[in-house]
Write a protein that holds these residues in place. Structure first.
Motif, PDB file in Angstrom:
ATOM      1  N   THR A   1     -10.517   5.041   5.028  1.00 56.92           N
ATOM      2  CA  THR A   1     -10.819   4.232   6.194  1.00 56.92           C
ATOM      3  C   THR A   1     -10.158   4.946   7.575  1.00 56.92           C
ATOM      4  OG1 THR A   1     -10.687   2.199   4.652  1.00 56.92           O
ATOM      5  CG2 THR A   1     -10.732   1.621   7.270  1.00 56.92           C
ATOM      6  N   LYS A   2     -10.938   4.946   8.405  1.00 50.60           N
ATOM      7  CA  LYS A   2     -10.371   5.356   9.798  1.00 50.60           C
ATOM      8  C   LYS A   2      -9.170   4.583  10.363  1.00 50.60           C
ATOM      9  CE  LYS A   2     -14.875   6.956  11.339  1.00 50.60           C
ATOM     10  NZ  LYS A   2     -16.094   7.169  12.320  1.00 50.60           N
ATOM     11  N   ASP A   3      -9.171   3.088  10.041  1.00 52.09           N
ATOM     12  CA  ASP A   3      -7.906   2.412  10.579  1.00 52.09           C
ATOM     13  C   ASP A   3      -6.773   2.443   9.661  1.00 52.09           C
ATOM     14  OD1 ASP A   3      -9.645   1.743  12.633  1.00 52.09           O
ATOM     15  OD2 ASP A   3     -10.389  -0.015  11.433  1.00 52.09           O
ATOM     16  N   ILE A   4      -6.619   3.225   8.787  1.00 56.57           N
ATOM     17  CA  ILE A   4      -5.555   3.491   7.801  1.00 56.57           C
ATOM     18  C   ILE A   4      -4.220   3.709   8.629  1.00 56.57           C
ATOM     19  CG2 ILE A   4      -5.720   6.001   7.244  1.00 56.57           C
ATOM     20  CD1 ILE A   4      -5.059   3.416   4.790  1.00 56.57           C
ATOM     21  N   LEU A   5      -3.878   4.308   9.493  1.00 57.04           N
ATOM     22  CA  LEU A   5      -2.856   4.515  10.277  1.00 57.04           C
ATOM     23  C   LEU A   5      -2.539   3.285  10.838  1.00 57.04           C
ATOM     24  CD1 LEU A   5      -3.200   8.066  11.755  1.00 57.04           C
ATOM     25  CD2 LEU A   5      -1.840   7.466   9.623  1.00 57.04           C
ATOM     26  N   MET A   6      -3.307   2.572  11.355  1.00 62.63           N
ATOM     27  CA  MET A   6      -3.066   1.313  11.915  1.00 62.63           C
ATOM     28  C   MET A   6      -2.530   0.178  11.077  1.00 62.63           C
ATOM     29  SD  MET A   6      -3.104  -0.305  15.118  1.00 62.63           S
ATOM     30  CE  MET A   6      -4.222   0.777  16.090  1.00 62.63           C
ATOM     31  N   MET A   7      -3.185   0.364   9.906  1.00 61.42           N
ATOM     32  CA  MET A   7      -3.034  -0.727   8.636  1.00 61.42           C
ATOM     33  C   MET A   7      -1.547  -0.501   8.499  1.00 61.42           C
ATOM     34  SD  MET A   7      -6.394  -1.020   6.251  1.00 61.42           S
ATOM     35  CE  MET A   7      -5.320  -1.945   5.025  1.00 61.42           C
ATOM     36  N   LEU A   8      -1.043   0.753   8.157  1.00 55.25           N
ATOM     37  CA  LEU A   8       0.071   1.141   7.679  1.00 55.25           C
ATOM     38  C   LEU A   8       1.227   0.801   8.918  1.00 55.25           C
ATOM     39  CD1 LEU A   8      -0.430   4.871   6.380  1.00 55.25           C
ATOM     40  CD2 LEU A   8       0.368   3.056   5.009  1.00 55.25           C
ATOM     41  N   SER A   9       1.034   1.079  10.009  1.00 53.45           N
ATOM     42  CA  SER A   9       1.942   0.434  10.903  1.00 53.45           C
ATOM     43  C   SER A   9       2.182  -1.108  10.992  1.00 53.45           C
ATOM     44  CB  SER A   9       1.566   1.076  12.480  1.00 53.45           C
ATOM     45  OG  SER A   9       0.387   0.516  12.920  1.00 53.45           O
ATOM     46  N   ASP A  10       1.208  -1.739  10.553  1.00 58.22           N
ATOM     47  CA  ASP A  10       1.231  -3.094  10.346  1.00 58.22           C
ATOM     48  C   ASP A  10       1.885  -3.719   9.244  1.00 58.22           C
ATOM     49  OD1 ASP A  10       0.412  -3.175  13.105  1.00 58.22           O
ATOM     50  OD2 ASP A  10      -1.700  -3.777  12.904  1.00 58.22           O
ATOM     51  N   MET A  11       1.710  -3.023   8.249  1.00 58.68           N
ATOM     52  CA  MET A  11       1.803  -3.688   6.948  1.00 58.68           C
ATOM     53  C   MET A  11       3.453  -3.749   6.684  1.00 58.68           C
ATOM     54  SD  MET A  11      -0.355  -4.642   4.623  1.00 58.68           S
ATOM     55  CE  MET A  11      -1.810  -3.787   4.684  1.00 58.68           C
ATOM     56  N   ASP A  12       3.678  -4.588   5.863  1.00 61.59           N
ATOM     57  CA  ASP A  12       5.086  -4.806   5.442  1.00 61.59           C
ATOM     58  C   ASP A  12       5.618  -3.578   4.651  1.00 61.59           C
ATOM     59  OD1 ASP A  12       7.526  -6.501   4.612  1.00 61.59           O
ATOM     60  OD2 ASP A  12       6.814  -5.926   2.642  1.00 61.59           O
ATOM     61  N   ILE A  13       6.598  -3.182   4.711  1.00 67.57           N
ATOM     62  CA  ILE A  13       7.259  -1.680   4.307  1.00 67.57           C
ATOM     63  C   ILE A  13       7.233  -1.824   2.899  1.00 67.57           C
ATOM     64  CG2 ILE A  13       9.784  -1.978   4.330  1.00 67.57           C
ATOM     65  CD1 ILE A  13       7.725   1.126   5.461  1.00 67.57           C
ATOM     66  N   ASN A  14       7.528  -2.935   2.213  1.00 66.22           N
ATOM     67  CA  ASN A  14       7.515  -3.044   0.745  1.00 66.22           C
ATOM     68  C   ASN A  14       6.187  -2.911   0.168  1.00 66.22           C
ATOM     69  OD1 ASN A  14      10.445  -3.488   0.132  1.00 66.22           O
ATOM     70  ND2 ASN A  14      10.201  -5.271   0.916  1.00 66.22           N
ATOM     71  N   ALA A  15       5.194  -3.125   0.786  1.00 62.75           N
ATOM     72  CA  ALA A  15       3.727  -2.984   0.386  1.00 62.75           C
ATOM     73  C   ALA A  15       3.427  -1.461   0.468  1.00 62.75           C
ATOM     74  CB  ALA A  15       2.874  -3.825   1.106  1.00 62.75           C
ATOM     75  N   ILE A  16       4.024  -0.696   1.584  1.00 63.40           N
ATOM     76  CA  ILE A  16       3.696   0.395   1.583  1.00 63.40           C
ATOM     77  C   ILE A  16       4.213   1.381   0.419  1.00 63.40           C
ATOM     78  CG2 ILE A  16       3.835   2.693   2.811  1.00 63.40           C
ATOM     79  CD1 ILE A  16       3.715   0.599   5.344  1.00 63.40           C
ATOM     80  N   ALA A  17       5.602   0.938   0.073  1.00 61.10           N
ATOM     81  CA  ALA A  17       6.358   1.541  -1.029  1.00 61.10           C
ATOM     82  C   ALA A  17       5.490   1.373  -2.237  1.00 61.10           C
ATOM     83  CB  ALA A  17       7.690   0.926  -1.117  1.00 61.10           C
ATOM     84  N   GLY A  18       5.341   0.043  -2.567  1.00 60.40           N
ATOM     85  CA  GLY A  18       4.515  -0.437  -3.685  1.00 60.40           C
ATOM     86  C   GLY A  18       3.213   0.433  -3.875  1.00 60.40           C
ATOM     87  N   THR A  19       2.600   0.595  -2.880  1.00 64.87           N
ATOM     88  CA  THR A  19       1.209   1.457  -2.847  1.00 64.87           C
ATOM     89  C   THR A  19       1.512   2.930  -3.361  1.00 64.87           C
ATOM     90  OG1 THR A  19       0.455   0.233  -0.907  1.00 64.87           O
ATOM     91  CG2 THR A  19      -0.561   2.597  -1.522  1.00 64.87           C
ATOM     92  N   LEU A  20       2.679   3.438  -2.889  1.00 64.97           N
ATOM     93  CA  LEU A  20       3.042   4.757  -3.169  1.00 64.97           C
ATOM     94  C   LEU A  20       3.198   4.973  -4.855  1.00 64.97           C
ATOM     95  CD1 LEU A  20       3.449   7.752  -2.527  1.00 64.97           C
ATOM     96  CD2 LEU A  20       6.003   7.100  -2.161  1.00 64.97           C
ATOM     97  N   LYS A  21       4.046   3.848  -5.339  1.00 64.93           N
ATOM     98  CA  LYS A  21       4.294   3.657  -6.877  1.00 64.93           C
ATOM     99  C   LYS A  21       3.008   3.360  -7.531  1.00 64.93           C
ATOM    100  CE  LYS A  21       7.343   0.422  -6.315  1.00 64.93           C
ATOM    101  NZ  LYS A  21       8.309  -0.626  -6.987  1.00 64.93           N
TER     102      LYS A  21
END
Length: 820
Positions: free
Chosen positions: A662-682
């Motif tokens: 998705t083109k909006d991925i960077l926008m999504m990342l900046s808005d998303m809770d940081i634990n969700a981003i850490a969870g996505t990497l795991k």
């Protein structure tokens, strides 16, 4: 005549050591083993299957209970025989008092077991059991008589034990048969512990009736009979509780005042910089801190008072800026994890010993002792949450607790008592001695919370992943900035596992957030509601964090039968007028650890890392680079980063976005809770079709980390890195440097290198399904097995290693064979 007496006394000695005596009165058939799981055709069939499972579990526990009663009765006959001789061990009156109604209770349950067993064996939709439970409930009069005599029975047994060494040996080492399937496996129990079993049994039977009604249709012949049995049992319980509670908790002071025990439990006290396990007793007018006195073998255990504070003089101390927590004896994360691994290994050994059916309990007893030592040590060194109380006229005392829930419980219980008009009490040495002496009988918590002291019939807990959706909270009277945290028990203490986002300025917060929580023998889920404090001036000097106010707390038992169905189970916890609505379901470890390759090659999840990097024309997958960048930008100071679960729906949304590019991925990342981003990497690393460090090299990594010679280990571990495919190696080195940067902030985020290795080790190394099936985990508790320990150690080795450069590694490739 004298020869007869000696023969009877010899029989008493035989009770202490001869297991053959157990085969004299009872021959139970093998307890029913639940059927293999299968697909249910409808709700009725599913209900029938669940009802059978409930009955099967209850039947197995009935067998254990009957064995316990039988063990209690075993010495009664030889004791009665000696009572009429010139060398009596006990008088007839003492025997009748101690063993009052036990024979009657035994016969009631033996008859019930014998009637229920064939029904479970020949189970179908026509089988009825309601009449058996109704009859059992109608015979509760025997328990009423037992309860009325219970206190006198225990006191008589205690006095006789102190007066007669032979009876003391008998009462401290009664042998209880194991289930029929492990006939030769016996356990030891004290008479005091076995005398308490009937009091506990009615409660358990009542809970089973609740479960049976849940899975019985209202038009089934059993329904009205089970309802009637439940009504009788509940009425009986409420009457018994009214009678037994004051008797168990009241103590009269020499001045004739009534003093009640309100709460007691084991806490870790910091004394002179070292941790000490104390038993703390909260009475209606004072708090008493005691330790168990060292006594000679066979002597009755007693408490020694360390200190007491009248509640009129007690306050919760907040530290001044000049104060700080004393230097407290602590163990490293590595040592804590080592203890957990040892405990799990010993558990596995105990299970193997029991299955061996050698008729030898010596090995099991030895292993239980080892496990108790490890669990006690873990319990002593794991708590970190400070709880400080202060005597207005003296010193302050510091406890360390494992959970904010526990700290809140103690604080609330004390504050509730302090609202009353309290008079400061000063105890004389005699009064203090009397009160401390009564603690042994009054205590409601008999054992430290370790599994080695639990009965075999108690649930070992759940191992795997609990999925929890926190829906909403209702009942708030005023608008608040509110969030929830989730805790589960693990190795005897509670650990915070997840946290919802803060819902600001509302009376009806609606989260609908899903979390995946790893369970390690867990039996209980706790939910705490907090009001977020944004006032930076309100600092708790104990842990240097802003204090958020607990608005409510509650807990729910994780019933395996309820949780382990494939469907979501909705529940509500009520706390201080607030209702929190949530759903949960459980996934076993076997199912949750499968690596399933993606059927489509267009996304990134479940796709080989070499395919992704080639498609992207990158050295490290885009998803890995972006998640690392975002965590380092705004998550590196987050407490529990990578340990605290992110919201599952957010993680799934990010997964879908990365898969669709998705083109909006960077926008999504900046808005998303940081634990969700850490969870996505795991999740990305977990869903790779093979581990980042590859299936092929996995056995070599396991062997390399076990090498004892440092030079040989270094050569081997570096050689293995060189042997990785380039995309895997470059990605691994990038992740390694990132995790080191996270660990640099450990004083703030509480994530050490060992913590991070524990989180990521199994994710990066755990073999794919075809490989793992070769060494299939047979016991759920083997999660902390040698394999998992080794996986953690491999990653920790590289995390603790000086910086590793891809170019330097490749420069040395010529000097090593690439054939591993």
């Amino acid at each position: 005549m004298e020869e007869d007496e000696d023969e009877v006394l010899g029989l008493l000695d035989k009770v202490l050591e001869d297991e053959d005596l157990f085969d004299n009165e009872m021959d139970l058939d093998c307890p029913f083993t639940p059927m293999e799981p299968r697909t249910f055709k409808g709700d009725m069939e599913k209900g029938l299957e669940m009802k059978k499972l409930v009955l099967s579990g209850f039947l197995a526990s009935e067998e254990i209970y009957i064995n316990q009663l039988e063990a209690l009765l075993l010495p009664m006959k030889p004791l009665k025989a000696t009572a009429t001789t010139s060398k009596p061990v006990l008088t007839v009156e003492q025997i009748d008092t101690i063993f009052f109604m036990i024979q009657d209770i035994f016969e009631v349950h033996k008859e019930f077991y014998d009637a229920l067993f064939p029904n479970i064996q020949q189970w179908d939709e026509k089988v009825t059991v309601g009449h058996l439970f109704q009859k059992l409930a109608s015979q509760l009069g025997v328990y009423k008589a037992f309860v009325d005599n219970y206190k006198v029975a225990v006191e008589t047994a205690e006095k006789c034990s102190q007066a007669n060494i032979q009876f003391q040996k008998i009462s401290e080492n009664l042998k209880v048969k194991g289930p029929k399937e492990s006939k030769d496996c016996t356990t030891s129990a004290t008479m005091e512990a076995l005398l308490y079993k009937p009091i506990d049994r009615v409660t358990r039977s009542t809970l089973v009736l609740h479960d049976l009604l849940k899975h019985t249709p209202k038009d089934h012949p059993d329904f009205p009979l089970l309802q009637d049995a439940l009504r009788i049992s509940q009425n009986f319980l409420s009457n018994i509780n009214e009678e037994i509670d004051p008797r168990r908790t009241a103590v009269t002071t020499p001045k004739g005042e009534a003093r009640q025990l309100v709460k007691d439990g084991f806490l870790v006290e910091v004394s002179e910089g070292t941790r000490k396990l104390r038993h703390v007793f909260l009475f209606t007018d004072l708090m008493l801190c005691a330790k168990m006195k060292k006594t000679a073998v066979g002597r009755h255990q007693q408490y020694e008072c360390k200190w007491y504070i009248p509640l009129a003089d007690l306050s919760f101390q907040t530290l001044d800026d000049s104060d700080s927590l004393p230097n407290v004896q602590t163990l490293s994360e590595h040592e804590i994890e080592e203890m957990k691994i040892k405990i799990s290994t010993i558990k596995s050994e105990i299970q193997k010993e029991k299955k061996a059916q050698k008729g030898q309990t010596r090995n099991v007893d030895r292993l239980r002792k080892k496990m108790n030592e490890q669990e006690s040590c873990l319990l002593l060194h794991s708590p970190t949450i400070p709880f400080r109380i202060h005597n207005k006229h003296g010193k302050s005392y510091l406890f360390l607790l494992s959970s904010d829930y526990e700290r809140s419980e103690w604080r609330e219980s004390i504050q509730k008592l302090m609202k009353k008009d309290l008079q400061a009490c000063v105890l004389s040495s005699v009064e203090l001695q009397v009160l401390t002496g009564s603690c042994f009988k009054l205590r409601t918590v008999h054992n430290i919370p370790v599994t080695s002291t639990k009965d075999d019939e108690e649930s070992p807990g759940l191992y795997g992943f609990l999925h929890v959706i926190v829906h909403k909270a209702m009942g708030l009277k005023e608008s608040a900035n509110m969030y929830c945290t989730l805790e589960v028990d693990s190795f005897g203490y509670f650990v915070s596992k997840a946290k919802t986002r803060v819902f600001r300025d509302t009376t009806e917060p609606t989260w609908n957030e899903e979390f995946e929580i790893e369970l390690e023998g867990s039996q209980c889920l706790r939910i705490l509601c907090y009001e977020k404090c944004y006032d930076k001036s309100k600092i708790n000097k104990d842990d240097n964090e802003i204090v958020d106010k607990i608005m409510g707390k509650g807990q729910v038992q994780l019933d395996p039968q309820t949780v382990q169905s494939k469907n979501w189970h909705m529940d509500v916890i009520e706390m201080n007028g607030i209702k929190v609505e949530f759903s949960m379901k459980f996934t076993s470890r076997d199912l949750s650890l499968k690596r399933t390759p993606s059927k489509k090659q267009s996304g990134v999840f479940g796709v080989k890392i070499s395919v992704v990097t080639k498609r992207e024309r990158s050295k490290v997958p885009y998803i890995v680079r972006q998640c690392i960048e975002e965590v380092e930008k705004r998550g590196i100071d987050e407490v529990g980063i990578y340990r605290i679960s992110g919201v599952a729906t957010d993680i799934q949304a990010l997964k879908a976005a990365f898969d669709a590019n998705t083109k909006d991925i960077l926008m999504m990342l900046s808005d998303m809770d940081i634990n969700a981003i850490a969870g996505t990497l795991k999740l990305y690393f977990r869903e790779l079709p093979e581990p980042l460090l590859t299936d092929r090299l996995y056995p070599a990594f396991m062997e390399g980390i076990a090498l004892s010679d440092p030079a040989a280990k270094e050569n081997c571990m570096m050689h293995l890195l060189r042997s990785l495919p380039d995309p895997n190696l470059i990605t691994f080195l990038s992740l390694l440097e990132h995790l080191k940067r996270v660990a640099e902030k450990e004083p703030v985020n509480k994530m050490s290198l060992h913590n991070l290795a524990t989180v990521f080790g199994p994710t990066l190394l755990r073999p794919s399904e075809s490989e793992s099936s070769k060494a299939h985990i047979t016991l759920a508790s083997d999660i902390w097995s040698h394999d998992v320990m080794a996986q953690v150690q491999v990653l920790l080795y590289y995390l603790q290693h000086p910086p590793i450069s891809f170019a330097e590694l490749k420069k040395n490739t010529l000097y090593f064979s690439t054939d591993v």
